[in-house]
Design a protein around this motif. Structure first.
Motif, PDB file in Angstrom:
ATOM      1  N   THR A 414       0.828  -1.215   0.000  1.00  0.00           N
ATOM      2  CA  THR A 414       0.000   0.000   0.000  1.00  0.00           C
ATOM      3  C   THR A 414       0.860   1.262   0.000  1.00  0.00           C
ATOM      4  O   THR A 414       0.341   2.364   0.194  1.00  0.00           O
ATOM      5  CB  THR A 414      -0.919   0.027   1.233  1.00  0.00           C
ATOM      6  N   GLY A 415       2.184   1.119  -0.225  1.00  0.00           N
ATOM      7  CA  GLY A 415       3.068   2.275  -0.207  1.00  0.00           C
ATOM      8  C   GLY A 415       3.060   3.030  -1.532  1.00  0.00           C
ATOM      9  O   GLY A 415       2.301   2.703  -2.455  1.00  0.00           O
ATOM     10  N   PRO A 416       3.898   4.051  -1.642  1.00  0.00           N
ATOM     11  CA  PRO A 416       3.962   4.844  -2.880  1.00  0.00           C
ATOM     12  C   PRO A 416       4.481   4.003  -4.042  1.00  0.00           C
ATOM     13  O   PRO A 416       5.320   3.128  -3.863  1.00  0.00           O
ATOM     14  CB  PRO A 416       4.928   5.980  -2.543  1.00  0.00           C
ATOM     15  N   ARG A 417       3.986   4.290  -5.215  1.00  0.00           N
ATOM     16  CA  ARG A 417       4.395   3.522  -6.395  1.00  0.00           C
ATOM     17  C   ARG A 417       5.793   3.956  -6.851  1.00  0.00           C
ATOM     18  O   ARG A 417       6.129   5.138  -6.836  1.00  0.00           O
ATOM     19  CB  ARG A 417       3.415   3.773  -7.547  1.00  0.00           C
ATOM     20  N   PRO A 418       6.620   3.001  -7.212  1.00  0.00           N
ATOM     21  CA  PRO A 418       7.930   3.353  -7.766  1.00  0.00           C
ATOM     22  C   PRO A 418       7.753   3.814  -9.213  1.00  0.00           C
ATOM     23  O   PRO A 418       6.680   3.586  -9.792  1.00  0.00           O
ATOM     24  CB  PRO A 418       8.696   2.024  -7.675  1.00  0.00           C
TER      25      PRO A 418
END
Length: 427
Positions: A414-418
């Motif tokens: 659920t973290g930021p997209r690379p």
């Protein structure tokens, strides 16, 4: 309950239940039924003869179903969730069965060692005794004894297990018979590694575990009081009831370790880590302290009210698996009626459950035993740890027969997209 047991007060009336019938359907004591009425969960009506009350059968059934939902949710895996097949323990609203045998009947008829062997092998070994291997015991005692004096018994148990593992060159043998042999040696090592309570000269504490059994050997390591036969038997029965309880947090930790093919000592170490938690093994200490306060003040109502006022849940009552009273608690309460030293604590425990309007669980029943025996609040966790070690080994044996590393659920990121730039000190 059959339809023939339902009673209506007149033609066209919905079926009604007596207090006894309602209590049986809900799996609680009659006084708890009236507590449900006082909380607005049930309505009651005086019987036609003026003696006792009756309850709407539909309301009782709805309450039973509602209470059962958390248990059902816990047992029924959601789509895509991890599920573990096991042939060790079956839990139903009205009981707990070890390999198909009622845990209460097993506790009433057999020793802890016999019950543990049954859990591991599915065979009964009459008169089973578990001797402690001397090299393992020496290492475990040294490790446990080196800890600070304020350490709890469970701290010493964890140190003892790690030390015993280091002293056992055969710990990596995961063949079934080898694992069972490790378990039969580890349990008495854990108990023998605990120092005697208060008096180091106590003859019972100095006797080898194999001579009198694990429960009798554990007793003088938790209290300085002289044990009676009824007391020791109650402790042993409690330990059998605690052998296993399906996939509790510590048991799941044990199976995850076994899935990675950790040796039995490492499996137990992983489980002990999960057990050392306020919502698991340490829950019994809270029930003990609350019960002790209720006995001292002579008022369970005041203690329950104070607990709720402080914003804390009442310990020792309710269970996410059982809709009514924990059947293990009910059995232990019955056995503790045979122990005069537990009379006041037993009465206070029933008052706590009735006041809270929730049925007792095994933590409250175990608190009656530990308080009556003059044990510390943390003693229940030590009893739990020693007993449940047998269950962890049973689950490890089962898991060793499954494909390795299968208990590896995928994460939902659920973290930021690379891609993102490298972080800088200013961020």
């Amino acid at each position: 309950m059959s339809v023939s047991e339902l009673n209506g007060d007149g033609p066209g009336e919905r079926p009604r239940l007596t207090t006894r019938q309602a209590a049986e359907r809900l799996g609680v004591k009659p006084e708890t039924v009236y507590a449900y009425v006082s909380r607005g969960l049930l309505s009651s009506r005086r019987s036609a003869g003026g003696r006792g009350s009756t309850f709407d059968a539909a309301e009782v059934e709805a309450l039973a179903v509602a209470a059962r939902r958390p248990a059902a949710a816990a047992r029924e895996a959601a789509p895509g969730a991890m599920s573990v097949r096991t042939g060790i323990t079956l839990i139903e609203p009205d009981g707990c069965w070890f390999r198909g045998v009622d845990a209460r009947e097993l506790a009433a008829a057999h020793t802890f060692e016999e019950a543990a062997d049954w859990l591991w092998t599915g065979r009964l070994t009459p008169g089973a005794r578990f001797p402690a291997p001397p090299p393992l015991l020496e290492a475990a005692r040294a490790a446990a004894g080196a800890l600070p004096g304020h350490c709890a018994a469970t701290d010493r148990l964890r140190a003892a297990v790690v030390a015993a593992a280091v002293a056992d060159p055969l710990r990596f043998d995961l063949a079934e018979e080898a694992v069972i042999a490790r378990a039969r040696g580890l349990l008495p090592v854990m108990v023998d590694a605990l120092p005697p309570w208060g008096s180091a000269s106590d003859e019972e504490a100095a006797a080898p575990v194999a001579e009198g059994g694990l429960a009798r050997a554990l007793w003088p390591r938790l209290t300085g009081r002289r044990p009676t036969e009824a007391f020791v038997r109650a402790l042993e029965r409690a330990m059998i009831l605690l052998l296993d309880h399906d996939l509790a947090a510590s048991t799941l930790a044990a199976r995850v370790a076994a899935s990675a093919r950790a040796h039995p000592y490492a499996v137990v170490s992983a489980a002990l880590g999960a057990l050392d938690a306020p919502l698991h093994g340490a829950a019994g200490a809270g029930a003990h302290r609350m019960l002790a306060e209720a006995v001292e003040r002579g008022s369970a109502a005041a203690v329950v009210a104070g607990t709720l006022r402080a914003g804390r849940p009442v310990p020792g009552v309710g269970h996410r698996v059982y809709p009514g009273e924990d059947p293990r608690a009910r059995a232990l309460f019955t056995w503790l009626e045979e122990v005069p030293a537990c009379a006041r604590a037993l009465e206070a425990a029933h008052e706590i459950a009735a006041t809270a309007g929730r049925p007792a669980n095994i933590d409250l029943a175990l608190a009656v035993l530990t308080l009556g025996a003059g044990m510390s609040p943390e003693a229940s966790e030590a009893v739990f740890a020693v007993a449940r070690t047998a269950g962890w080994i049973a689950h490890a044996l089962e898991e060793y027969g499954e494909p390795p590393l299968r208990l590896r659920p995928g994460g939902h990121y659920t973290g930021p997209r690379p891609p993102r730039p490298l972080p800088s000190p200013d961020e």
